[in-house]
Design a protein around this motif. Structure first.
Motif, PDB file in Angstrom:
ATOM      1  N   THR A 216       0.828  -1.190   0.000  1.00  0.00           N
ATOM      2  CA  THR A 216       0.000   0.000   0.000  1.00  0.00           C
ATOM      3  C   THR A 216       0.872   1.255   0.000  1.00  0.00           C
ATOM      4  N   PRO A 217       0.667   2.176  -0.953  1.00  0.00           N
ATOM      5  CA  PRO A 217       1.479   3.401  -0.976  1.00  0.00           C
ATOM      6  C   PRO A 217       1.371   4.150   0.348  1.00  0.00           C
ATOM      7  N   ALA A 218       2.457   4.785   0.751  1.00  0.00           N
ATOM      8  CA  ALA A 218       2.478   5.495   2.031  1.00  0.00           C
ATOM      9  C   ALA A 218       1.422   6.589   2.068  1.00  0.00           C
ATOM     10  N   SER A 219       1.183   7.258   0.930  1.00  0.00           N
ATOM     11  CA  SER A 219       0.184   8.329   0.903  1.00  0.00           C
ATOM     12  C   SER A 219      -1.201   7.804   1.237  1.00  0.00           C
ATOM     13  N   VAL A 220      -1.522   6.610   0.739  1.00  0.00           N
ATOM     14  CA  VAL A 220      -2.817   5.996   1.022  1.00  0.00           C
ATOM     15  C   VAL A 220      -2.882   5.577   2.485  1.00  0.00           C
ATOM     16  N   SER A 221      -1.826   4.926   2.959  1.00  0.00           N
ATOM     17  CA  SER A 221      -1.793   4.481   4.356  1.00  0.00           C
ATOM     18  C   SER A 221      -1.972   5.655   5.309  1.00  0.00           C
ATOM     19  N   HIS A 222      -1.265   6.747   5.039  1.00  0.00           N
ATOM     20  CA  HIS A 222      -1.367   7.917   5.917  1.00  0.00           C
ATOM     21  C   HIS A 222      -2.773   8.502   5.898  1.00  0.00           C
ATOM     22  N   ALA A 223      -3.383   8.553   4.717  1.00  0.00           N
ATOM     23  CA  ALA A 223      -4.739   9.104   4.617  1.00  0.00           C
ATOM     24  C   ALA A 223      -5.738   8.240   5.375  1.00  0.00           C
ATOM     25  N   GLU A 286     -10.989  -2.210  -0.082  1.00  0.00           N
ATOM     26  CA  GLU A 286      -9.989  -3.220   0.271  1.00  0.00           C
ATOM     27  C   GLU A 286      -8.653  -2.557   0.602  1.00  0.00           C
ATOM     28  N   LEU A 287      -8.351  -1.477  -0.103  1.00  0.00           N
ATOM     29  CA  LEU A 287      -7.084  -0.782   0.144  1.00  0.00           C
ATOM     30  C   LEU A 287      -7.038  -0.228   1.566  1.00  0.00           C
ATOM     31  N   ALA A 288      -8.176   0.220   2.073  1.00  0.00           N
ATOM     32  CA  ALA A 288      -8.218   0.720   3.445  1.00  0.00           C
ATOM     33  C   ALA A 288      -7.995  -0.417   4.429  1.00  0.00           C
ATOM     34  N   ARG A 289      -8.597  -1.579   4.158  1.00  0.00           N
ATOM     35  CA  ARG A 289      -8.371  -2.744   5.035  1.00  0.00           C
ATOM     36  C   ARG A 289      -6.890  -3.092   5.081  1.00  0.00           C
ATOM     37  N   ARG A 290      -6.261  -3.103   3.918  1.00  0.00           N
ATOM     38  CA  ARG A 290      -4.847  -3.445   3.878  1.00  0.00           C
ATOM     39  C   ARG A 290      -4.003  -2.427   4.638  1.00  0.00           C
ATOM     40  N   ALA A 291      -4.377  -1.147   4.544  1.00  0.00           N
ATOM     41  CA  ALA A 291      -3.619  -0.109   5.253  1.00  0.00           C
ATOM     42  C   ALA A 291      -3.686  -0.326   6.760  1.00  0.00           C
ATOM     43  N   VAL A 292      -4.887  -0.648   7.277  1.00  0.00           N
ATOM     44  CA  VAL A 292      -5.033  -0.889   8.713  1.00  0.00           C
ATOM     45  C   VAL A 292      -4.294  -2.160   9.106  1.00  0.00           C
ATOM     46  N   GLU A 293      -4.398  -3.200   8.299  1.00  0.00           N
ATOM     47  CA  GLU A 293      -3.721  -4.468   8.609  1.00  0.00           C
ATOM     48  C   GLU A 293      -2.205  -4.279   8.641  1.00  0.00           C
TER      49      GLU A 293
END
Length: 323
Positions: A216-223, A286-293
């Motif tokens: 997951t890109p850092a920008s997405v994870s941070h958001a 799904e991308l949000a789930r992956r960021a939290v995981e």
């Protein structure tokens, strides 16, 4: 990156500006969840304006203590001296009047205030004051806000509820369609996978296409994590649990793992982080789930996996599900 499937929104904004040119001002309300491209639409609209249109821009910030009249201070830096003088005093009604006078001049004016879901009460009062008088002004008041990040009791609802057609133009942005994501990806199979991960959220799509590495890109994870951090701790703990279960977590499984989960889930559902899908609770993207995981400490993730596995075994789940 091209701006896809936003022609109707831009047409609505230009129609509202046409009314303002005739002296019949409008309030344009551009809404949508985080990452749906509200700012991109505003930028594209402003880029198409002719030199005869005056533009004033302000923004509200995600601060623990909102800046009183913050966006109005932003506008004053691009306006005449009267608004700045009114802000320097202690009479808020003088500020309202000065703002109204600023828009009542000869030139057609577009006033942009972004992220009004973070506005302080005084700013909302100022915007409501102008909005109720906008039909007599050669002005377009363009407000953006996240419709999934406004609690039911938020003062913003009072302002929005007081606006009526034809003076109010409501523009709700939707996620991109699968075909639009395929067009951005440039390849059918990759585009379909991208849509499945992002749900058509333009920010997620753009960041994944720009990423040059796996994960997951850092920008997405941070958001994502910035939104999660604003939720109550019991809700965050529930999201950690949901993050280790692919797809969705059935109600029966949640009953065993986290009694009282509906109360914890309610605020995350209101804020658009999770939703009810096919008999279970799941992240909207799904991308949000992956960021939290991926943000979970390894020891916590291991413990959560063990709890889910034990619950599935107790329920007699299919071996494929256990794997």
């Amino acid at each position: 990156m091209p701006l896809l499937e936003r022609d109707e929104a831009l047409a609505d904004l230009h129609a509202a500006l046409g009314s303002a040119r005739r002296g019949q001002g409008r309030v344009a309300l551009v809404s949508g969840g985080a990452g749906l491209g509200k700012t991109s639409v505003v930028r594209a609209f402003l880029a198409g304006l002719d030199a005869g249109v005056a533009v004033r821009e302000g923004a509200c910030d995600d601060l623990l203590t909102p800046r009183p009249l913050g966006p109005i201070h932003d506008l004053s830096r691009q306006a005449g001296p009267a608004l700045a003088r009114a802000l320097a005093g202690d009479d808020v009604h003088a500020v309202f009047t000065a703002l109204l006078d600023e828009l009542a001049g000869g030139a057609v004016t577009v006033v942009v205030v972004e992220d009004v879901h973070w506005a302080d009460d005084a700013s909302l009062d100022a915007l409501a004051f102008v909005a109720r008088r906008i039909e007599r002004l050669p002005a377009l008041l363009l407000l953006t806000y996240r419709d999934d990040d406004v609690p039911a009791e938020a003062p913003l609802h009072r302002v929005l509820g007081g606006l009526r057609a034809p003076s109010a133009v409501r523009i709700a942005l939707a996620p991109l369609s699968p075909d639009a994501v395929v067009q951005l990806a440039g390849q059918e199979e990759a585009g379909r996978r991208l849509y499945a991960s992002t749900g058509g959220n333009p920010f997620f799509v753009t960041e994944l296409l720009a990423a040059e590495h796996e994960g997951t890109p850092a920008s997405v994870s941070h958001a994502v994590m910035a939104r999660v951090a604003r939720l109550p701790r019991p809700t965050r703990e529930l999201l950690d649990l949901l993050a280790v279960v692919p797809a969705r977590t059935e109600a029966a499984l949640l009953d065993g793992l986290c009694p009282g989960w509906p109360e914890r889930a309610a605020i995350a559902e209101e804020r658009g982080v999770v939703g009810w899908q096919g008999g279970g609770l799941a992240f909207r993207h799904e991308l949000a789930r992956r960021a939290v995981e991926e943000a979970l400490p390894a020891s916590r993730a291991r413990g959560l996996h063990a709890r889910v596995l034990a619950a599935l075994q107790a329920a007699g789940a299919d071996p494929a599900r256990l794997v």
